[in-house]
Design a protein around this motif. Structure first.
Motif, PDB file in Angstrom:
ATOM      1  N   UNK A 170       0.864  -1.181   0.000  1.00 46.54           N
ATOM      2  CA  UNK A 170       0.000   0.000   0.000  1.00 46.54           C
ATOM      3  C   UNK A 170       0.898   1.227   0.000  1.00 46.54           C
ATOM      4  N   UNK A 171       0.567   2.245  -0.828  1.00 46.96           N
ATOM      5  CA  UNK A 171       1.414   3.431  -0.912  1.00 46.96           C
ATOM      6  C   UNK A 171       0.594   4.636  -1.346  1.00 46.96           C
ATOM      7  N   UNK A 172       0.497   5.620  -0.487  1.00 41.46           N
ATOM      8  CA  UNK A 172      -0.234   6.843  -0.814  1.00 41.46           C
ATOM      9  C   UNK A 172       0.497   7.648  -1.893  1.00 41.46           C
ATOM     10  N   UNK A 173       1.832   7.713  -1.804  1.00 38.62           N
ATOM     11  CA  UNK A 173       2.567   8.533  -2.766  1.00 38.62           C
ATOM     12  C   UNK A 173       2.477   7.978  -4.183  1.00 38.62           C
ATOM     13  N   UNK A 174       2.507   6.666  -4.328  1.00 41.88           N
ATOM     14  CA  UNK A 174       2.398   6.084  -5.665  1.00 41.88           C
ATOM     15  C   UNK A 174       1.026   6.375  -6.277  1.00 41.88           C
ATOM     16  N   UNK A 175      -0.013   6.372  -5.448  1.00 38.95           N
ATOM     17  CA  UNK A 175      -1.348   6.741  -5.942  1.00 38.95           C
ATOM     18  C   UNK A 175      -1.364   8.209  -6.342  1.00 38.95           C
ATOM     19  N   UNK A 176      -0.734   9.070  -5.532  1.00 37.52           N
ATOM     20  CA  UNK A 176      -0.672  10.501  -5.861  1.00 37.52           C
ATOM     21  C   UNK A 176       0.083  10.735  -7.165  1.00 37.52           C
TER      22      UNK A 176
END
Length: 236
Positions: A170-176
């Motif tokens: 899970x990664x917020x930055x990759x989604x951003x």
């Protein structure tokens, strides 16, 4: 009356502790075989371009990952779970490597090209510029566990079951990063419905029995593919 109340309270407390301990103990003794991922998995490494020109499967955006922990994890799965050697992707390095695909080859090839205007809506170099400016190699990563997916009779191999293994991330930055790429894509005239930046299952491929398996045969997230045959632990 007071003594009776105290006794009842003590009984309830003991029973509660027993129930809690029972749940905890039961969970501990019923855990699946442990497999481990070295904590250096999270160490920062340099960005590596995966752009090799135009054409199917020649252009991908990926976060580069240390390979040694993935190789060691694959060896554990081979010994503890599968009882056989697993194959691994050698397209970028014959000795193996590890990455988190962030823009897939299909998304790039099918959507970044405007057939009507016959121009690139967004070139991979532009995509890489966005990713590096948003520090893709410093992206947060939460390891959920080991996932797996199965497909029978893959590519006409009658009676053969293909299986693939991967670390679910899970990664917020990759989604951003995907969202920012999508915004630039729309500004350049891209089709809004061609791809979805939030339809994203970040993972690191560990290995597979015959060939890697992709969507729609397997969705590589916790809900759809967490493998309960093993319990992943992070070790120093």
């Amino acid at each position: 009356m007071i003594k009776l109340t105290i006794r009842i309270s003590l009984i309830i407390l003991v029973l509660s502790c027993g129930i809690f301990y029972g749940k905890y103990y039961s969970k501990e003794i019923s855990t699946s075989p442990k497999v481990s991922l070295a904590s250096i998995f999270f160490d920062r490494v340099d960005f590596v371009s995966r752009y090799f020109g135009e054409g199917d499967w020649k252009a991908t955006l990926a976060m580069n990952i240390k390979y040694k922990p993935i190789k060691a994890l694959r060896n554990e799965i081979e010994k503890k779970i599968m009882g056989q050697e697993l194959l691994f992707f050698k397209g970028w390095n014959s000795n193996g490597e590890a990455h988190v695909t962030t823009i897939t080859p299909v998304e790039y090839q099918n959507c970044m090209w405007s057939k009507e205007r016959k121009i690139k809506v967004l070139h991979m170099r532009d995509i890489e510029d966005i990713a590096t400016s948003m520090h893709i190699q410093d992206s947060d990563m939460t390891v959920v566990g080991v996932g797996s997916g199965v497909k029978d009779n893959f590519e006409g191999r009658e009676g053969i079951k293909d299986e693939t293994f991967f670390v679910i991330i899970e990664s917020d930055n990759l989604i951003d990063i995907r969202k920012n790429i999508y915004e630039k894509y729309l500004k350049n005239g891209g089709d809004p419905g061609c791809w979805n930046p939030t339809h994203f299952f970040p993972h690191v491929t560990i290995g597979f029995t015959h060939q890697d398996i992709h969507e729609p045969d397997v969705y590589k997230d916790e809900k759809n593919s967490l493998d309960d045959r093993m319990h992943l632990v992070i070790r120093r």
